[in-house]
Design a protein around this motif. Structure first.
Motif, PDB file in Angstrom:
ATOM      1  N   GLY A  81      44.548  -5.357 -25.755  1.00 44.29           N
ATOM      2  CA  GLY A  81      43.209  -5.752 -25.345  1.00 44.29           C
ATOM      3  C   GLY A  81      43.060  -5.760 -23.844  1.00 44.29           C
ATOM      4  O   GLY A  81      43.814  -5.121 -23.119  1.00 44.29           O
ATOM      5  N   VAL A  82      42.090  -6.511 -23.372  1.00 45.84           N
ATOM      6  CA  VAL A  82      41.779  -6.602 -21.947  1.00 45.84           C
ATOM      7  C   VAL A  82      42.003  -8.039 -21.490  1.00 45.84           C
ATOM      8  O   VAL A  82      41.543  -8.976 -22.144  1.00 45.84           O
ATOM      9  N   SER A  83      42.692  -8.195 -20.367  1.00 47.92           N
ATOM     10  CA  SER A  83      42.872  -9.509 -19.756  1.00 47.92           C
ATOM     11  C   SER A  83      42.177  -9.499 -18.405  1.00 47.92           C
ATOM     12  O   SER A  83      42.445  -8.632 -17.574  1.00 47.92           O
ATOM     13  N   VAL A  84      41.296 -10.448 -18.207  1.00 46.67           N
ATOM     14  CA  VAL A  84      40.592 -10.600 -16.936  1.00 46.67           C
ATOM     15  C   VAL A  84      41.101 -11.895 -16.312  1.00 46.67           C
ATOM     16  O   VAL A  84      40.997 -12.959 -16.919  1.00 46.67           O
ATOM     17  N   VAL A  85      41.653 -11.771 -15.108  1.00 45.74           N
ATOM     18  CA  VAL A  85      42.293 -12.908 -14.453  1.00 45.74           C
ATOM     19  C   VAL A  85      41.585 -13.163 -13.130  1.00 45.74           C
ATOM     20  O   VAL A  85      41.475 -12.266 -12.292  1.00 45.74           O
ATOM     21  N   GLN A  86      41.103 -14.395 -12.951  1.00 46.83           N
ATOM     22  CA  GLN A  86      40.382 -14.750 -11.731  1.00 46.83           C
ATOM     23  C   GLN A  86      41.273 -15.619 -10.850  1.00 46.83           C
ATOM     24  O   GLN A  86      41.795 -16.645 -11.288  1.00 46.83           O
ATOM     25  N   PHE A  87      41.440 -15.193  -9.595  1.00 52.38           N
ATOM     26  CA  PHE A  87      42.285 -15.868  -8.612  1.00 52.38           C
ATOM     27  C   PHE A  87      41.450 -16.378  -7.449  1.00 52.38           C
ATOM     28  O   PHE A  87      40.374 -15.824  -7.171  1.00 52.38           O
ATOM     29  N   ASP A  88      41.977 -17.345  -6.726  1.00 57.40           N
ATOM     30  CA  ASP A  88      41.464 -17.626  -5.391  1.00 57.40           C
ATOM     31  C   ASP A  88      41.936 -16.462  -4.532  1.00 57.40           C
ATOM     32  O   ASP A  88      43.134 -16.141  -4.514  1.00 57.40           O
ATOM     33  N   ALA A  89      41.033 -15.814  -3.832  1.00 55.63           N
ATOM     34  CA  ALA A  89      41.393 -14.653  -3.022  1.00 55.63           C
ATOM     35  C   ALA A  89      42.436 -15.022  -1.972  1.00 55.63           C
ATOM     36  O   ALA A  89      43.294 -14.207  -1.636  1.00 55.63           O
ATOM     37  N   LYS A  90      42.399 -16.254  -1.474  1.00 53.06           N
ATOM     38  CA  LYS A  90      43.375 -16.680  -0.459  1.00 53.06           C
ATOM     39  C   LYS A  90      44.804 -16.592  -0.971  1.00 53.06           C
ATOM     40  O   LYS A  90      45.714 -16.251  -0.228  1.00 53.06           O
ATOM     41  N   ARG A 149      32.642 -14.987  -2.439  1.00 52.05           N
ATOM     42  CA  ARG A 149      33.315 -15.028  -1.140  1.00 52.05           C
ATOM     43  C   ARG A 149      34.750 -15.517  -1.219  1.00 52.05           C
ATOM     44  O   ARG A 149      35.538 -15.246  -0.317  1.00 52.05           O
ATOM     45  N   VAL A 150      35.103 -16.238  -2.288  1.00 49.76           N
ATOM     46  CA  VAL A 150      36.431 -16.858  -2.310  1.00 49.76           C
ATOM     47  C   VAL A 150      37.282 -16.512  -3.533  1.00 49.76           C
ATOM     48  O   VAL A 150      38.404 -16.977  -3.648  1.00 49.76           O
ATOM     49  N   GLN A 151      36.758 -15.710  -4.423  1.00 50.17           N
ATOM     50  CA  GLN A 151      37.491 -15.367  -5.638  1.00 50.17           C
ATOM     51  C   GLN A 151      37.759 -13.863  -5.687  1.00 50.17           C
ATOM     52  O   GLN A 151      37.080 -13.080  -5.036  1.00 50.17           O
ATOM     53  N   ALA A 152      38.755 -13.501  -6.493  1.00 47.27           N
ATOM     54  CA  ALA A 152      39.043 -12.097  -6.780  1.00 47.27           C
ATOM     55  C   ALA A 152      39.404 -11.994  -8.254  1.00 47.27           C
ATOM     56  O   ALA A 152      39.966 -12.923  -8.832  1.00 47.27           O
ATOM     57  N   VAL A 153      39.079 -10.870  -8.853  1.00 44.83           N
ATOM     58  CA  VAL A 153      39.344 -10.651 -10.263  1.00 44.83           C
ATOM     59  C   VAL A 153      40.291  -9.461 -10.414  1.00 44.83           C
ATOM     60  O   VAL A 153      40.129  -8.444  -9.742  1.00 44.83           O
ATOM     61  N   VAL A 154      41.285  -9.629 -11.285  1.00 45.25           N
ATOM     62  CA  VAL A 154      42.186  -8.538 -11.642  1.00 45.25           C
ATOM     63  C   VAL A 154      42.043  -8.350 -13.146  1.00 45.25           C
ATOM     64  O   VAL A 154      42.167  -9.306 -13.914  1.00 45.25           O
ATOM     65  N   GLU A 155      41.764  -7.124 -13.551  1.00 51.82           N
ATOM     66  CA  GLU A 155      41.539  -6.810 -14.960  1.00 51.82           C
ATOM     67  C   GLU A 155      42.632  -5.857 -15.428  1.00 51.82           C
ATOM     68  O   GLU A 155      42.888  -4.832 -14.796  1.00 51.82           O
ATOM     69  N   PHE A 156      43.289  -6.236 -16.534  1.00 43.40           N
ATOM     70  CA  PHE A 156      44.373  -5.437 -17.088  1.00 43.40           C
ATOM     71  C   PHE A 156      43.984  -4.935 -18.470  1.00 43.40           C
ATOM     72  O   PHE A 156      43.558  -5.714 -19.315  1.00 43.40           O
ATOM     73  N   HIS A 157      44.176  -3.638 -18.717  1.00 44.73           N
ATOM     74  CA  HIS A 157      43.910  -3.037 -20.022  1.00 44.73           C
ATOM     75  C   HIS A 157      45.233  -2.666 -20.671  1.00 44.73           C
ATOM     76  O   HIS A 157      46.098  -2.085 -20.028  1.00 44.73           O
ATOM     77  N   GLN A 216      55.737 -15.554  -5.463  1.00 48.19           N
ATOM     78  CA  GLN A 216      54.782 -16.628  -5.195  1.00 48.19           C
ATOM     79  C   GLN A 216      54.130 -17.047  -6.504  1.00 48.19           C
ATOM     80  O   GLN A 216      53.801 -16.212  -7.337  1.00 48.19           O
ATOM     81  N   TYR A 217      53.965 -18.329  -6.665  1.00 50.31           N
ATOM     82  CA  TYR A 217      53.267 -18.859  -7.832  1.00 50.31           C
ATOM     83  C   TYR A 217      51.831 -19.126  -7.441  1.00 50.31           C
ATOM     84  O   TYR A 217      51.550 -19.579  -6.340  1.00 50.31           O
ATOM     85  N   ALA A 218      50.925 -18.816  -8.338  1.00 53.14           N
ATOM     86  CA  ALA A 218      49.506 -19.041  -8.105  1.00 53.14           C
ATOM     87  C   ALA A 218      48.903 -19.600  -9.384  1.00 53.14           C
ATOM     88  O   ALA A 218      49.498 -19.519 -10.456  1.00 53.14           O
ATOM     89  N   ARG A 219      47.730 -20.162  -9.267  1.00 54.36           N
ATOM     90  CA  ARG A 219      46.977 -20.635 -10.431  1.00 54.36           C
ATOM     91  C   ARG A 219      45.835 -19.657 -10.625  1.00 54.36           C
ATOM     92  O   ARG A 219      45.228 -19.183  -9.669  1.00 54.36           O
ATOM     93  N   ALA A 220      45.542 -19.349 -11.873  1.00 52.74           N
ATOM     94  CA  ALA A 220      44.475 -18.398 -12.168  1.00 52.74           C
ATOM     95  C   ALA A 220      43.785 -18.797 -13.462  1.00 52.74           C
ATOM     96  O   ALA A 220      44.354 -19.486 -14.302  1.00 52.74           O
ATOM     97  N   HIS A 221      42.567 -18.352 -13.598  1.00 51.36           N
ATOM     98  CA  HIS A 221      41.815 -18.533 -14.837  1.00 51.36           C
ATOM     99  C   HIS A 221      41.888 -17.222 -15.599  1.00 51.36           C
ATOM    100  O   HIS A 221      41.613 -16.158 -15.041  1.00 51.36           O
ATOM    101  N   ILE A 222      42.227 -17.296 -16.878  1.00 44.86           N
ATOM    102  CA  ILE A 222      42.362 -16.100 -17.697  1.00 44.86           C
ATOM    103  C   ILE A 222      41.231 -16.042 -18.719  1.00 44.86           C
ATOM    104  O   ILE A 222      41.005 -16.991 -19.458  1.00 44.86           O
TER     105      ILE A 222
END
Length: 123
Positions: A90-99, A78-86, A6-12
């Motif tokens: 460095g550290v990448s923080v990626v914000q997704f629409d939880a849906k 209520r509508v976002q989720a964050v995934v953080e990778f170390h 699945q393709y999604a859009r995220a803010h990095i």
């Protein structure tokens, strides 16, 4: 059993060496291959940076902060989720629409159900 992609859009938000386009969302690939590892999911960011981690971690992190090893997941409002990778870079923080993540998880459980975990996704 089939591959779910699945393709999604995220803010990095990152201090790692990843391509960024300001505050615009970037395409991210969510992948699940039950033949390779039915317990894991893969997230691929632009520039071929990818992380594989537990599918249950992603599910748990949509409800409450969760982490394992180099990956952390938590709800953000209520509508976002964050995934953080170390990583060493460095550290990448990626914000997704939880849906988008929830839709992806539902598709993975349709491909290969695991115990009663899929029932949590109906909430």
């Amino acid at each position: 059993m089939s591959v779910v992609e699945q393709y999604a859009r995220a803010h990095i938000v990152t201090d790692a060496d990843l391509p960024r386009e300001g505050d615009e969302a970037v395409p991210v690939i969510l992948r699940y291959d039950p033949e390779t590892d039915p317990r894991s999911v893969l997230i691929r960011l632009p520039g071929a940076h990818e992380w594989t981690f537990s599918r249950s971690l992603l599910e748990q992190g949509l409800r409450a902060p969760a982490g394992s090893g180099a990956v952390r997941v938590w709800p953000c409002g209520r509508v976002q989720a964050v995934v953080e990778f170390h990583s060493a870079e460095g550290v990448s923080v990626v914000q997704f629409d939880a849906k988008a993540l929830l839709r992806f998880l539902r598709r993975t459980y349709m491909a290969t159900p695991v115990r009663s975990s899929a029932a949590h996704l109906q909430q």
